[in-house]
Design a protein around this motif. Structure first.
Motif, PDB file in Angstrom:
ATOM      1  N   ILE A  39       0.871  -1.176   0.000  1.00  0.00           N
ATOM      2  CA  ILE A  39       0.000   0.000   0.000  1.00  0.00           C
ATOM      3  C   ILE A  39       0.906   1.223   0.000  1.00  0.00           C
ATOM      4  O   ILE A  39       1.756   1.383   0.868  1.00  0.00           O
ATOM      5  CB  ILE A  39      -0.982  -0.018   1.184  1.00  0.00           C
ATOM      6  N   SER A  40       0.709   2.074  -0.994  1.00  0.00           N
ATOM      7  CA  SER A  40       1.567   3.249  -1.118  1.00  0.00           C
ATOM      8  C   SER A  40       1.174   4.313  -0.096  1.00  0.00           C
ATOM      9  O   SER A  40       0.138   4.216   0.568  1.00  0.00           O
ATOM     10  CB  SER A  40       1.474   3.816  -2.536  1.00  0.00           C
ATOM     11  N   LYS A  41       1.977   5.361  -0.006  1.00  0.00           N
ATOM     12  CA  LYS A  41       1.646   6.456   0.910  1.00  0.00           C
ATOM     13  C   LYS A  41       0.391   7.205   0.448  1.00  0.00           C
ATOM     14  O   LYS A  41      -0.215   7.921   1.239  1.00  0.00           O
ATOM     15  CB  LYS A  41       2.824   7.416   1.049  1.00  0.00           C
ATOM     16  N   LEU A  42       0.003   7.006  -0.796  1.00  0.00           N
ATOM     17  CA  LEU A  42      -1.242   7.585  -1.309  1.00  0.00           C
ATOM     18  C   LEU A  42      -2.357   6.544  -1.372  1.00  0.00           C
ATOM     19  O   LEU A  42      -3.382   6.774  -2.020  1.00  0.00           O
ATOM     20  CB  LEU A  42      -1.004   8.188  -2.690  1.00  0.00           C
ATOM     21  N   ASP A  43      -2.130   5.395  -0.730  1.00  0.00           N
ATOM     22  CA  ASP A  43      -3.133   4.326  -0.593  1.00  0.00           C
ATOM     23  C   ASP A  43      -3.420   3.573  -1.897  1.00  0.00           C
ATOM     24  O   ASP A  43      -4.483   2.956  -2.033  1.00  0.00           O
ATOM     25  CB  ASP A  43      -4.437   4.850   0.000  1.00  0.00           C
ATOM     26  N   THR A  44      -2.492   3.615  -2.835  1.00  0.00           N
ATOM     27  CA  THR A  44      -2.590   2.706  -3.979  1.00  0.00           C
ATOM     28  C   THR A  44      -2.184   1.315  -3.512  1.00  0.00           C
ATOM     29  O   THR A  44      -1.189   1.163  -2.798  1.00  0.00           O
ATOM     30  CB  THR A  44      -1.678   3.161  -5.117  1.00  0.00           C
ATOM     31  N   ILE A  45      -2.943   0.319  -3.898  1.00  0.00           N
ATOM     32  CA  ILE A  45      -2.767  -1.041  -3.360  1.00  0.00           C
ATOM     33  C   ILE A  45      -2.359  -2.010  -4.462  1.00  0.00           C
ATOM     34  O   ILE A  45      -2.858  -1.933  -5.593  1.00  0.00           O
ATOM     35  CB  ILE A  45      -4.066  -1.493  -2.655  1.00  0.00           C
ATOM     36  N   TYR A  46      -1.472  -2.913  -4.082  1.00  0.00           N
ATOM     37  CA  TYR A  46      -0.971  -3.941  -4.989  1.00  0.00           C
ATOM     38  C   TYR A  46      -1.045  -5.292  -4.277  1.00  0.00           C
ATOM     39  O   TYR A  46      -0.804  -5.380  -3.072  1.00  0.00           O
ATOM     40  CB  TYR A  46       0.492  -3.668  -5.361  1.00  0.00           C
ATOM     41  N   TYR A  47      -1.355  -6.335  -5.045  1.00  0.00           N
ATOM     42  CA  TYR A  47      -1.389  -7.698  -4.512  1.00  0.00           C
ATOM     43  C   TYR A  47      -0.672  -8.647  -5.456  1.00  0.00           C
ATOM     44  O   TYR A  47      -0.721  -8.493  -6.680  1.00  0.00           O
ATOM     45  CB  TYR A  47      -2.824  -8.190  -4.348  1.00  0.00           C
ATOM     46  N   ALA A  48      -0.059  -9.642  -4.879  1.00  0.00           N
ATOM     47  CA  ALA A  48       0.403 -10.772  -5.671  1.00  0.00           C
ATOM     48  C   ALA A  48      -0.808 -11.529  -6.190  1.00  0.00           C
ATOM     49  O   ALA A  48      -1.849 -11.597  -5.515  1.00  0.00           O
ATOM     50  CB  ALA A  48       1.271 -11.691  -4.815  1.00  0.00           C
ATOM     51  N   ASP A  49      -0.690 -12.097  -7.373  1.00  0.00           N
ATOM     52  CA  ASP A  49      -1.825 -12.812  -7.968  1.00  0.00           C
ATOM     53  C   ASP A  49      -2.311 -13.935  -7.064  1.00  0.00           C
ATOM     54  O   ASP A  49      -3.510 -14.231  -7.013  1.00  0.00           O
ATOM     55  CB  ASP A  49      -1.422 -13.380  -9.327  1.00  0.00           C
TER      56      ASP A  49
END
Length: 121
Positions: free
Chosen positions: A50-60
């Protein structure tokens, strides 16, 4: 930044756990935060970020089952893990991100001590 991960444990397949990572210091909100995991072996794999701007990433492998969130007022990042599978068994680490991309281990500078998650079949 010092990080302290907690919340691991033993759970049956299909169960849930919530990991927490508490950060010391006043600059928590300036960092993206990530979770990685390491099963027996040398590889520490990206799980969620989760970035400092709340962009979120997940592993598949965890999309739709895991949810990352952060509470800047508490200097804490969370990883809610649902529908756990035996292959999720690993030591889970939280880390503070210092550069893109968030999915790479080398993009992180500060690491917590890890918390063990074991999922029984």
């Amino acid at each position: 930044v010092q990080l302290q991960a907690s919340g691991g444990g033993l759970v049956q397949a299909g169960g849930s756990l919530r990991l927490s990572c508490a950060a010391s210091g006043r600059d928590f909100s300036r960092y993206g935060m990530g979770w990685f995991r390491q099963a027996p072996g040398p590889d520490r794999d990206f799980v969620a970020g989760i970035s400092k701007l709340d962009t979120i990433y997940y592993a598949d492998s965890v999309k739709g089952r895991f949810t990352i969130s952060r509470d800047n007022a508490k200097n804490t990042v969370y990883l809610q893990m649902n529908s756990l599978k035996p292959e999720d068994t690993a030591v889970y680490y939280c880390a503070a991100n210092i550069r893109p991309p968030m999915t790479l281990r080398t993009s992180y500078a500060y690491w917590g001590q890890g918390t063990q998650v074991t999922v029984s079949s």
